[in-house]
Motif scaffolding. Sequence first.
Motif, PDB file in Angstrom:
ATOM      1  N   LEU A 186       0.821  -1.210   0.000  1.00  0.00           N
ATOM      2  CA  LEU A 186       0.000   0.000   0.000  1.00  0.00           C
ATOM      3  C   LEU A 186       0.855   1.260   0.000  1.00  0.00           C
ATOM      4  O   LEU A 186       0.546   2.235  -0.697  1.00  0.00           O
ATOM      5  N   LEU A 187       1.946   1.266   0.762  1.00  0.00           N
ATOM      6  CA  LEU A 187       2.789   2.453   0.856  1.00  0.00           C
ATOM      7  C   LEU A 187       3.499   2.737  -0.469  1.00  0.00           C
ATOM      8  O   LEU A 187       3.649   3.898  -0.867  1.00  0.00           O
ATOM      9  N   THR A 188       3.930   1.689  -1.161  1.00  0.00           N
ATOM     10  CA  THR A 188       4.569   1.879  -2.465  1.00  0.00           C
ATOM     11  C   THR A 188       3.580   2.450  -3.470  1.00  0.00           C
ATOM     12  O   THR A 188       3.901   3.386  -4.218  1.00  0.00           O
ATOM     13  N   ILE A 189       2.355   1.917  -3.487  1.00  0.00           N
ATOM     14  CA  ILE A 189       1.320   2.449  -4.380  1.00  0.00           C
ATOM     15  C   ILE A 189       1.011   3.903  -4.031  1.00  0.00           C
ATOM     16  O   ILE A 189       0.846   4.756  -4.917  1.00  0.00           O
ATOM     17  N   ASN A 190       0.947   4.211  -2.739  1.00  0.00           N
ATOM     18  CA  ASN A 190       0.723   5.594  -2.304  1.00  0.00           C
ATOM     19  C   ASN A 190       1.829   6.501  -2.811  1.00  0.00           C
ATOM     20  O   ASN A 190       1.568   7.620  -3.293  1.00  0.00           O
ATOM     21  N   ALA A 191       3.075   6.060  -2.681  1.00  0.00           N
ATOM     22  CA  ALA A 191       4.205   6.873  -3.123  1.00  0.00           C
ATOM     23  C   ALA A 191       4.159   7.107  -4.633  1.00  0.00           C
ATOM     24  O   ALA A 191       4.387   8.224  -5.107  1.00  0.00           O
ATOM     25  N   LEU A 192       3.854   6.066  -5.396  1.00  0.00           N
ATOM     26  CA  LEU A 192       3.749   6.203  -6.844  1.00  0.00           C
ATOM     27  C   LEU A 192       2.604   7.135  -7.228  1.00  0.00           C
ATOM     28  O   LEU A 192       2.688   7.880  -8.212  1.00  0.00           O
ATOM     29  N   SER A 193       1.544   7.110  -6.443  1.00  0.00           N
ATOM     30  CA  SER A 193       0.387   7.962  -6.722  1.00  0.00           C
ATOM     31  C   SER A 193       0.696   9.434  -6.480  1.00  0.00           C
ATOM     32  O   SER A 193       0.069  10.311  -7.071  1.00  0.00           O
ATOM     33  N   MET A 194       1.667   9.709  -5.606  1.00  0.00           N
ATOM     34  CA  MET A 194       2.037  11.082  -5.285  1.00  0.00           C
ATOM     35  C   MET A 194       3.163  11.616  -6.153  1.00  0.00           C
ATOM     36  O   MET A 194       3.383  12.829  -6.234  1.00  0.00           O
ATOM     37  N   ALA A 195       3.912  10.729  -6.806  1.00  0.00           N
ATOM     38  CA  ALA A 195       5.167  11.111  -7.444  1.00  0.00           C
ATOM     39  C   ALA A 195       4.981  11.846  -8.764  1.00  0.00           C
ATOM     40  O   ALA A 195       4.066  11.565  -9.539  1.00  0.00           O
ATOM     41  N   ASN A 227      -2.542   8.295 -11.038  1.00  0.00           N
ATOM     42  CA  ASN A 227      -1.587   9.379 -11.283  1.00  0.00           C
ATOM     43  C   ASN A 227      -1.177   9.421 -12.752  1.00  0.00           C
ATOM     44  O   ASN A 227      -0.090   8.967 -13.123  1.00  0.00           O
ATOM     45  N   PRO A 228      -2.019   9.989 -13.611  1.00  0.00           N
ATOM     46  CA  PRO A 228      -1.701  10.023 -15.046  1.00  0.00           C
ATOM     47  C   PRO A 228      -0.471  10.860 -15.376  1.00  0.00           C
ATOM     48  O   PRO A 228       0.112  10.712 -16.448  1.00  0.00           O
ATOM     49  N   GLY A 229      -0.053  11.732 -14.458  1.00  0.00           N
ATOM     50  CA  GLY A 229       1.098  12.592 -14.711  1.00  0.00           C
ATOM     51  C   GLY A 229       2.435  11.997 -14.303  1.00  0.00           C
ATOM     52  O   GLY A 229       3.473  12.656 -14.430  1.00  0.00           O
ATOM     53  N   LEU A 230       2.443  10.749 -13.832  1.00  0.00           N
ATOM     54  CA  LEU A 230       3.685  10.132 -13.380  1.00  0.00           C
ATOM     55  C   LEU A 230       4.637   9.927 -14.560  1.00  0.00           C
ATOM     56  O   LEU A 230       4.304   9.274 -15.537  1.00  0.00           O
ATOM     57  N   THR A 231       5.833  10.484 -14.446  1.00  0.00           N
ATOM     58  CA  THR A 231       6.844  10.377 -15.501  1.00  0.00           C
ATOM     59  C   THR A 231       7.934   9.398 -15.073  1.00  0.00           C
ATOM     60  O   THR A 231       8.499   9.530 -13.987  1.00  0.00           O
ATOM     61  N   ILE A 232       8.222   8.417 -15.922  1.00  0.00           N
ATOM     62  CA  ILE A 232       9.298   7.469 -15.638  1.00  0.00           C
ATOM     63  C   ILE A 232      10.604   8.046 -16.171  1.00  0.00           C
ATOM     64  O   ILE A 232      10.736   8.294 -17.373  1.00  0.00           O
ATOM     65  N   LEU A 233      11.544   8.287 -15.294  1.00  0.00           N
ATOM     66  CA  LEU A 233      12.853   8.756 -15.713  1.00  0.00           C
ATOM     67  C   LEU A 233      13.629   7.597 -16.342  1.00  0.00           C
ATOM     68  O   LEU A 233      13.285   6.428 -16.137  1.00  0.00           O
ATOM     69  N   PRO A 234      14.674   7.896 -17.108  1.00  0.00           N
ATOM     70  CA  PRO A 234      15.463   6.806 -17.696  1.00  0.00           C
ATOM     71  C   PRO A 234      15.882   5.783 -16.652  1.00  0.00           C
ATOM     72  O   PRO A 234      16.335   6.132 -15.562  1.00  0.00           O
ATOM     73  N   ILE A 235      15.690   4.511 -16.974  1.00  0.00           N
ATOM     74  CA  ILE A 235      16.055   3.430 -16.058  1.00  0.00           C
ATOM     75  C   ILE A 235      17.561   3.463 -15.800  1.00  0.00           C
ATOM     76  O   ILE A 235      18.366   3.703 -16.710  1.00  0.00           O
ATOM     77  N   LEU A 236      17.922   3.230 -14.535  1.00  0.00           N
ATOM     78  CA  LEU A 236      19.318   3.345 -14.128  1.00  0.00           C
ATOM     79  C   LEU A 236      19.909   1.956 -13.844  1.00  0.00           C
ATOM     80  O   LEU A 236      19.678   1.376 -12.779  1.00  0.00           O
ATOM     81  N   PRO A 237      20.668   1.396 -14.784  1.00  0.00           N
ATOM     82  CA  PRO A 237      21.337   0.121 -14.508  1.00  0.00           C
ATOM     83  C   PRO A 237      22.401   0.320 -13.422  1.00  0.00           C
ATOM     84  O   PRO A 237      23.114   1.325 -13.418  1.00  0.00           O
ATOM     85  N   THR A 238      22.504  -0.622 -12.495  1.00  0.00           N
ATOM     86  CA  THR A 238      23.427  -0.464 -11.369  1.00  0.00           C
ATOM     87  C   THR A 238      24.334  -1.685 -11.214  1.00  0.00           C
ATOM     88  O   THR A 238      24.068  -2.747 -11.777  1.00  0.00           O
ATOM     89  N   MET A 239      25.410  -1.489 -10.434  1.00  0.00           N
ATOM     90  CA  MET A 239      26.362  -2.562 -10.113  1.00  0.00           C
ATOM     91  C   MET A 239      26.857  -3.273 -11.366  1.00  0.00           C
ATOM     92  O   MET A 239      26.899  -4.499 -11.445  1.00  0.00           O
ATOM     93  N   PHE A 240      27.228  -2.475 -12.362  1.00  0.00           N
ATOM     94  CA  PHE A 240      27.618  -3.008 -13.662  1.00  0.00           C
ATOM     95  C   PHE A 240      29.127  -3.218 -13.733  1.00  0.00           C
ATOM     96  O   PHE A 240      29.911  -2.319 -13.420  1.00  0.00           O
ATOM     97  N   SER A 241      29.528  -4.421 -14.116  1.00  0.00           N
ATOM     98  CA  SER A 241      30.939  -4.737 -14.337  1.00  0.00           C
ATOM     99  C   SER A 241      31.177  -4.851 -15.836  1.00  0.00           C
ATOM    100  O   SER A 241      30.716  -5.805 -16.476  1.00  0.00           O
ATOM    101  N   GLU A 242      31.884  -3.894 -16.382  1.00  0.00           N
ATOM    102  CA  GLU A 242      32.079  -3.842 -17.827  1.00  0.00           C
ATOM    103  C   GLU A 242      32.838  -5.060 -18.349  1.00  0.00           C
ATOM    104  O   GLU A 242      32.637  -5.500 -19.487  1.00  0.00           O
ATOM    105  N   ARG A 243      33.684  -5.639 -17.496  1.00  0.00           N
ATOM    106  CA  ARG A 243      34.478  -6.791 -17.932  1.00  0.00           C
ATOM    107  C   ARG A 243      33.710  -8.104 -17.837  1.00  0.00           C
ATOM    108  O   ARG A 243      34.201  -9.140 -18.299  1.00  0.00           O
ATOM    109  N   ASN A 244      32.532  -8.066 -17.239  1.00  0.00           N
ATOM    110  CA  ASN A 244      31.741  -9.280 -17.081  1.00  0.00           C
ATOM    111  C   ASN A 244      30.841  -9.453 -18.307  1.00  0.00           C
ATOM    112  O   ASN A 244      29.914  -8.672 -18.530  1.00  0.00           O
TER     113      ASN A 244
END
Length: 319
Positions: A186-195, A227-244
């Motif tokens: 519920l809290l995550t949905i609430n946060a998304l509804s406000m964002a 929340n029709p105005g919710l904008t998704i920012l570019p997805i942020l890939p994390t913990m990336f090892s370029e040599r892997n």
Amino acid sequence: MARAAKKKAEAADAVPIEGFTAEQSVDTSTKAAAKPSAKSVGKSTKASAPKRAFVLAVTNLKGGVAKTTTACNVGWGLTDSGLSCLIVDLDMQANATSDLGFDISQIQESGLSMAAVLRGQHDMDDILLQYSDTNLWVAPSAKALTDVERQLSTEIGGEKRLFQKVSSVSGRFDVVIFDCGPNLNLLTINALSMADFLIIPVQTEYLAAHGTLSLLDTVSQVRDNYNPGLTILPILPTMFSERNSQEQATLGELRQLVSDIVPIFDPVPRATVFSKASASGHPALRASGRSKAVGTYRNYVKMILSKMKAARTSSKQAD
């Protein structure tokens, strides 16, 4: 509690935004990164006139994807750019609270957390903590948040509680960031509804990458219903090892899966600087602000600043 020493202001890297009042930036060098002390905001941050804060939600349905690292570094980056920022910790593990140097056990014992606020036992003013002597503030979490979420789901009006509580202080800040838990409650949905904006950190690992589609489907439902105005920012890939090679392949799969829906930002490299900064109670952008490893976060913050500036300009034109 002990008063944190004031730091030397340094505004050279600040990115001003039209419509905001720029505050002093704080030195991002390691020398300036002393252990922060917990300090209640009380009534002292009340602005002369309420302003409309930008609201960001940081979420992923999978844990261990650098969600909290992202929330804290984005929060610090925005603060260092001259904005006042509040991080609302909505994860019962309270990682955002501890990553900014606050003692979770003390908060648990005091009862001054988001759990108590949502139960109606305390006001937001009672719990807010200041990170060092900066314009970055935290609404701390505690283990009891899980029980509170279940309780709210059975109460009439429980779905509005988070909005009501956070709205009581959001007008004092330029930005509010929700660090959501790794689940769709519920809290995550609430946060998304406000964002206004949604940040999705995704580890360059098979399960995390493929789970992104499910999250985007949920976001689509939130848009349609709340929340029709919710904008998704570019997805942020994390913990990336370029040599892997496997992580390179996963990053390629992620681009194939979602690039038609939302852009993919440059990946954040895997580096020990993040765990070391967390252990010291500071965002990596502050503790090691000149490290190449945190450069992606610096660029991501600049992107967010440009998005907020564009939104502010569009709002003015609409008025």
